[in-house]
Motif scaffolding. Sequence first.
Motif, PDB file in Angstrom:
ATOM      1  N   ASN A   5      36.812  35.443  47.513  1.00 34.98           N
ATOM      2  CA  ASN A   5      36.599  35.934  46.155  1.00 34.98           C
ATOM      3  C   ASN A   5      36.560  34.759  45.185  1.00 34.98           C
ATOM      4  O   ASN A   5      37.602  34.303  44.708  1.00 34.98           O
ATOM      5  N   THR A  55      35.293  34.526  42.157  1.00 34.29           N
ATOM      6  CA  THR A  55      35.176  34.762  40.715  1.00 34.29           C
ATOM      7  C   THR A  55      36.272  33.994  39.969  1.00 34.29           C
ATOM      8  O   THR A  55      37.445  34.123  40.287  1.00 34.29           O
ATOM      9  N   LYS A  56      35.843  33.213  38.998  1.00 36.05           N
ATOM     10  CA  LYS A  56      36.803  32.481  38.175  1.00 36.05           C
ATOM     11  C   LYS A  56      37.328  33.418  37.080  1.00 36.05           C
ATOM     12  O   LYS A  56      36.537  33.978  36.308  1.00 36.05           O
ATOM     13  N   ILE A  57      38.640  33.574  37.012  1.00 32.83           N
ATOM     14  CA  ILE A  57      39.246  34.459  36.026  1.00 32.83           C
ATOM     15  C   ILE A  57      39.745  33.620  34.844  1.00 32.83           C
ATOM     16  O   ILE A  57      40.462  32.635  35.040  1.00 32.83           O
ATOM     17  N   LEU A  80      52.059  44.692  48.489  1.00 34.00           N
ATOM     18  CA  LEU A  80      51.244  44.269  47.342  1.00 34.00           C
ATOM     19  C   LEU A  80      50.671  45.499  46.633  1.00 34.00           C
ATOM     20  O   LEU A  80      50.639  45.560  45.399  1.00 34.00           O
ATOM     21  N   ALA A 130      53.311  47.039  44.608  1.00 34.39           N
ATOM     22  CA  ALA A 130      53.573  46.220  43.412  1.00 34.39           C
ATOM     23  C   ALA A 130      52.605  46.583  42.290  1.00 34.39           C
ATOM     24  O   ALA A 130      53.004  46.742  41.129  1.00 34.39           O
ATOM     25  N   VAL A 131      51.326  46.723  42.629  1.00 32.56           N
ATOM     26  CA  VAL A 131      50.337  47.059  41.599  1.00 32.56           C
ATOM     27  C   VAL A 131      50.583  48.472  41.074  1.00 32.56           C
ATOM     28  O   VAL A 131      50.555  48.714  39.858  1.00 32.56           O
ATOM     29  N   THR A 173      53.618  48.580  38.771  1.00 31.11           N
ATOM     30  CA  THR A 173      53.270  47.919  37.509  1.00 31.11           C
ATOM     31  C   THR A 173      52.433  48.841  36.635  1.00 31.11           C
ATOM     32  O   THR A 173      52.644  48.936  35.418  1.00 31.11           O
ATOM     33  N   ALA A 205      48.016  43.563  29.055  1.00 28.52           N
ATOM     34  CA  ALA A 205      47.698  42.463  29.974  1.00 28.52           C
ATOM     35  C   ALA A 205      48.041  42.846  31.416  1.00 28.52           C
ATOM     36  O   ALA A 205      47.265  42.580  32.343  1.00 28.52           O
ATOM     37  N   GLU A 206      49.191  43.484  31.599  1.00 29.59           N
ATOM     38  CA  GLU A 206      49.569  43.907  32.958  1.00 29.59           C
ATOM     39  C   GLU A 206      48.536  44.882  33.527  1.00 29.59           C
ATOM     40  O   GLU A 206      48.149  44.801  34.687  1.00 29.59           O
ATOM     41  N   TRP A 224      45.144  42.864  34.366  1.00 23.90           N
ATOM     42  CA  TRP A 224      45.194  42.021  35.567  1.00 23.90           C
ATOM     43  C   TRP A 224      45.372  42.891  36.812  1.00 23.90           C
ATOM     44  O   TRP A 224      44.797  42.617  37.866  1.00 23.90           O
ATOM     45  N   SER A 225      46.130  43.968  36.680  1.00 23.37           N
ATOM     46  CA  SER A 225      46.259  44.925  37.795  1.00 23.37           C
ATOM     47  C   SER A 225      44.897  45.480  38.182  1.00 23.37           C
ATOM     48  O   SER A 225      44.590  45.643  39.369  1.00 23.37           O
ATOM     49  N   LEU A 248      43.069  42.927  40.380  1.00 25.28           N
ATOM     50  CA  LEU A 248      43.657  42.769  41.720  1.00 25.28           C
ATOM     51  C   LEU A 248      43.514  44.044  42.553  1.00 25.28           C
ATOM     52  O   LEU A 248      43.465  43.987  43.778  1.00 25.28           O
ATOM     53  N   LEU A 254      41.698  41.742  47.870  1.00 19.73           N
ATOM     54  CA  LEU A 254      42.945  41.200  48.403  1.00 19.73           C
ATOM     55  C   LEU A 254      43.742  42.305  49.087  1.00 19.73           C
ATOM     56  O   LEU A 254      44.323  42.103  50.156  1.00 19.73           O
ATOM     57  N   THR A 307      42.900  43.295  52.785  1.00 14.23           N
ATOM     58  CA  THR A 307      42.941  42.334  53.881  1.00 14.23           C
ATOM     59  C   THR A 307      43.750  42.883  55.058  1.00 14.23           C
ATOM     60  O   THR A 307      44.889  43.304  54.906  1.00 14.23           O
TER      61      THR A 307
END
Lengths: 389, 389
Positions: free
Chosen positions: B8, B10-12, B216, B219-220, B223, B242-243, B246-247, B250, B255, B258
């Motif tokens: 992945n 992609t530049k964040i 993981l 976790a998302v 959140t 923001a949370e 970004w969630s 992701l 990710l 996987t």
Amino acid sequence: MENFDYYNPTKIIFGRGVESRVGAETRVYSKKILLHYGGGSIKKSGLYERVVQSLKAAEIEWVELSGVQPNPRLSLVRDGIKLCREQGIDFILAVGGGSVIDSAKAIAVGVPYSGEVWDFFSAKTVPERSLPVGVVLTIPAAGSESSRSSVITNEEGWLKWGLNSDFNRPRFAIMNPELTYSLPPYQTACGAVDIMAHVMERYFTDVPHVDLTDRLCEAVLKTMIRNTQLVMQKPDNYDARAEMMWSGTLAHNDLLSTGRVGDWAVHLIEQELSAIYDVAHGAGLAVVFPAWMKYTLRRNVAKFIQFAVRVWDVEYDFDDPERTAREGIRRLESFYRTIGMPTNLRELQVPDDRLAEMAAKSIKPWLTSVGGVSRFSREDVLAVLELAR
Amino acid sequence: MENFDYYNPTKIIFGRGVESRVGAETRVYSKKILLHYGGGSIKKSGLYERVVQSLKAAEIEWVELSGVQPNPRLSLVRDGIKLCREQGIDFILAVGGGSVIDSAKAIAVGVPYSGEVWDFFSAKTVPERSLPVGVVLTIPAAGSESSRSSVITNEEGWLKWGLNSDFNRPRFAIMNPELTYSLPPYQTACGAVDIMAHVMERYFTDVPHVDLTDRLCEAVLKTMIRNTQLVMQKPDNYDARAEMMWSGTLAHNDLLSTGRVGDWAVHLIEQELSAIYDVAHGAGLAVVFPAWMKYTLRRNVAKFIQFAVRVWDVEYDFDDPERTAREGIRRLESFYRTIGMPTNLRELQVPDDRLAEMAAKSIKPWLTSVGGVSRFSREDVLAVLELAR
């Protein structure tokens, strides 16, 4: 949460048998490469043979440079740079663990640089280009397979210093958990400690409201606690080895840094232990981390309580909340002992007559403190080392 | 755990004010771009002005194509392809949410392709190249800012079909949580449901021993539960926005896929709701997901118990473990209601006279079932929709 950039383009190729793809993946970048590795272990395991077969099948020419040691040395990096220049090599394939990969990265930034490669590590300048690097990983620990970090030891003065740069990110990382079956228990445990330390260095931030990354950190830590113990019981447990290996990458690919400031004091203190006594990095971390925690606990007790409750399932102590935090640290130490790690300098067979020297060296000449959060003075570091005796 | 590739790139670029960097980031790729967006909201908010100022400062020429609707339409994609070809455009900047980004991705794969772009979505062929795409994200929901997915609606037959390809990954995603302050509560909640659905589609796998990715995912989800509620109380809570943002990335950057097989039956069933009734994707998911869970619960009850205990803090019921699982689903529905989402078709104002048609259409003509794990027949889908009435 703080502003951040996140960019990790390393292609991960993960699973049983994936080393057979190394030739095809390398061929995207180069026809003539440096094959960089450590000692004889990859030959004994048969990995070397499988890698070169795959390179041959992809019609890739290679030149070999072996002999990378733990705490990889600057002298070998210089040899590698010379060799690449002489031979017109434009790609470096690292087959091994973090030391081999770090050495490969240092060679990669050194080749196109007209000055002395140590300039990058001594913060005199920053890289502006590098050769591409590919990885076949054999040890889950350093996370170097997709990290922006490389740590090299300069034998003149035994300086163990790191370079962080996006040029250090490998193009691909080939990761077969089966390759880690043969790691001895001590080395497996050292790797586990290192992986967990990469998470904890990020976890104990003082940036508020970092819910997601806190929980991602806790996810990796809980996964490591369970699966390291499974591996200790049965070294060829594929799934548990796989969980450790993938955790090792995520622990250090900077996903867990997003929006927060990490500390890294423990790593920098431990580097002095490794540099002077050449102890295994993981074992050193197992000694320094609990001492750092005890010393710094009260600076952010809420975070240590969260660590205890969420990571170690400690029941919150309503009568004495700080006791909850201390119990978390106790369980971490207990976990280290369960997997055969030392938790003090004595067990590490490190004498206590050079603590002041290590404390002084842990603060880089161009800085006045150590730790992005801790901001430790030399006296603080000495106090941590005293607690670790 | 199964073998996987993960890539992945992609530049964040994340945080307050980061849209000012759009010109410089775009300039890396192009001097003449398509600026693609929806309606007037980016003009009203002032974002449009800030974006074009940044483009001007970087000396980038742009051609505009606006008018992207939710459930983005094939006809506009075709217009975009034509425009790019006529104007010699080699980069597409999407400013908006998932619909705008998906539309941009479809244009990007269509421009260098000599055939009809719908071929990719109808699985006739796969893309072999695309124009680069950049994103300024305004709605956290679809995850399209770094995903390999694009979903387009063909007005002929109202077919809402998706294309998954690594060529769909944007080069960069500029994400300022402040840009989401003005989202109405309903749209914010729809986004939250979509984000959580992306995680849950991956979570309910039947691949054993996926400890890390399970955690993981949890976790998302945790959140999202906390921070969506904070945002509902205070729409300009920066950290909570923001949370969520970004969630959202992701949740859908792969990710969390996987080593495991995802399901996606709920998404594919919901797509038929959206295609026929043009309902908001998130609201449709809030209706379908609990029904899917109730229908499929017993196929893997252990996973639903884990979901209840770890995500929703349900106490394990030792007398009746399955009750634990049912309580988890009940809490999910209750959460949806808390944030103003419907949990049945009636609340969604969808009549029940076309359920059989939707069930039939949810299975693509070239497949015999829906869901990588569920493997639902048309009858199974109909049963789920009946449960959702």
